[in-house]
Design an enzyme around this catalytic site. Structure first.
Site, PDB file in Angstrom:
ATOM      1  N   TYR A 141       0.506  -1.188   0.126  1.00 20.00           N
ATOM      2  CA  TYR A 141      -0.270  -0.297  -0.086  1.00 20.00           C
ATOM      3  C   TYR A 141       1.172   1.742   0.291  1.00 20.00           C
ATOM      4  O   TYR A 141       0.617   2.285  -1.068  1.00 20.00           O
ATOM      5  CB  TYR A 141      -0.616   0.089   1.151  1.00 20.00           C
ATOM      6  CG  TYR A 141      -1.321   1.241   1.348  1.00 20.00           C
ATOM      7  CD1 TYR A 141      -2.691   1.442   0.747  1.00 20.00           C
ATOM      8  CD2 TYR A 141      -1.095   2.335   2.942  1.00 20.00           C
ATOM      9  CE1 TYR A 141      -3.569   3.009   1.337  1.00 20.00           C
ATOM     10  CE2 TYR A 141      -2.249   3.815   2.646  1.00 20.00           C
ATOM     11  CZ  TYR A 141      -2.821   3.443   1.791  1.00 20.00           C
ATOM     12  OH  TYR A 141      -3.835   4.654   2.417  1.00 20.00           O
ATOM     13  N   LYS A 145       1.071   4.624  -2.763  1.00 17.34           N
ATOM     14  CA  LYS A 145       1.578   5.578  -2.496  1.00 17.34           C
ATOM     15  C   LYS A 145       2.439   7.286  -2.519  1.00 17.34           C
ATOM     16  O   LYS A 145       2.340   8.587  -2.756  1.00 17.34           O
ATOM     17  CB  LYS A 145       1.004   6.049  -0.526  1.00 17.34           C
ATOM     18  CG  LYS A 145      -0.177   5.839  -0.476  1.00 17.34           C
ATOM     19  CD  LYS A 145      -1.258   6.437  -0.989  1.00 17.34           C
ATOM     20  CE  LYS A 145      -2.755   5.371  -0.997  1.00 17.34           C
ATOM     21  NZ  LYS A 145      -3.873   6.856  -1.446  1.00 17.34           N
TER      22      LYS A 145
END
Ligand SMILES: NC(=O)c1ccc[n+]([C@@H]2O[C@H](COP(=O)([O-])OP(=O)(O)OC[C@H]3O[C@@H](n4cnc5c(N)ncnc54)[C@H](O)[C@@H]3O)[C@@H](O)[C@H]2O)c1
Length: 235
Positions: A141, A145
């Site tokens: 994740y 980002k």
């Protein structure tokens, strides 16, 4: 303006903030998700498909007669306890929704703004993970980002001469379902303890940062990442 992830905790607050400011809002989220109130149109679309991203920009322009602001907040987190638990599907889903969509959506929006000729504002949601690299199984994740921050810096360089600014907000622990889903017991307490302001944030507090970056008051800010974390990580 166009807001994605508009049925989510932060996206709904951003849509509400723009509606309250008098903006015409097109709200997008997955089909069947609840639409925020007061918007000009609510569109259901799966943004992991690049063709859907470019089609959404066209649909927003049809509804609004042009496009001046995009707040791209759609995102997914698959929380895994350990890197060993991460599957290829976890990798693909998170990268498709969080990073691939940002490229195809924001590029299409910037090209539209460039054709219009009046500049524009693009804002996307990063996370503290862009900087920290995440913890345990959240490294994947976090990489979406980190990629998003790099991507937005590159878009800012490309579209700056057209008066189009491209920025990210990096929320810390914000009170939405994403925060607590599959979170290990005690993890939230230790985040709050490590946060100088001593609490989680509200979606409205992230919306304030998005509205600022979308406004004339942020006219000389581009390629920036605004840390909205109560000081959890200091940078
Ligand atoms: N809540 C937090 O603590 C936190 C912290 C850091 C970053 N963020 C980021 O902020 C953004 C908003 O998060 P949130 O807390 O409101 O989460 P949320 O889960 O409440 O909202 C995310 C929204 O994105 C939508 N979405 C997911 N996949 C999609 C797809 N394929 N196509 C279109 N829409 C899709 C979901 O339906 C949902 O409404 C996300 O990008 C998230 O990564 C949140």
């Amino acid at each position: 303006m166009l807001v994605t992830g508009a049925a989510g905790g932060i996206g709904a607050a951003v849509a509400a903030g723009f509606v309250a400011a008098g903006a015409q809002v097109v709200a997008a989220d997955l089909p069947g998700r609840a639409a925020p109130g007061g918007v000009r149109a609510a569109l259901g679309t799966d943004l992991s498909d690049p063709a859907a991203c470019t089609a959404l920009v066209g649909a927003a322009v049809d509804r609004l007669g042009g496009l001046d602001v995009v707040a791209h907040l759609a995102g997914v987190m698959r929380r895994r306890a350990d890197l060993a638990d991460v599957t290829e599907d976890d990798w693909d889903v998170q990268h498709d929704v969080n990073l691939k969509s940002a490229f195809f959506l924001l590029r299409a929006a910037a090209e539209q703004m460039r054709r219009q000729g009046g500049g524009g504002r693009l804002v996307a949601a990063a996370s503290q993970g862009w900087w920290s690299g995440g913890y345990g199984g959240s490294a994947v994740y976090a990489s979406t980002k980190g990629g998003l921050v790099s991507l937005c810096r590159g878009l800012a360089r490309t579209y700056g001469p057209d008066g189009i600014t491209v920025n990210t907000v990096a929320p810390g622990a914000i009170d939405t379902p994403m925060l607590t889903t599959d979170l290990a017991p005690g993890a939230l307490d230790s985040i709050v303890e490590a946060t100088p302001l001593g609490r989680v944030g509200t979606p409205a507090e992230v919306a304030s940062a998005v509205l600022f970056l979308s406004s004339a008051r942020a006219s000389f800010i581009t390629a920036a990442t605004l840390n909205v974390s109560g000081g959890w990580l200091a940078y």
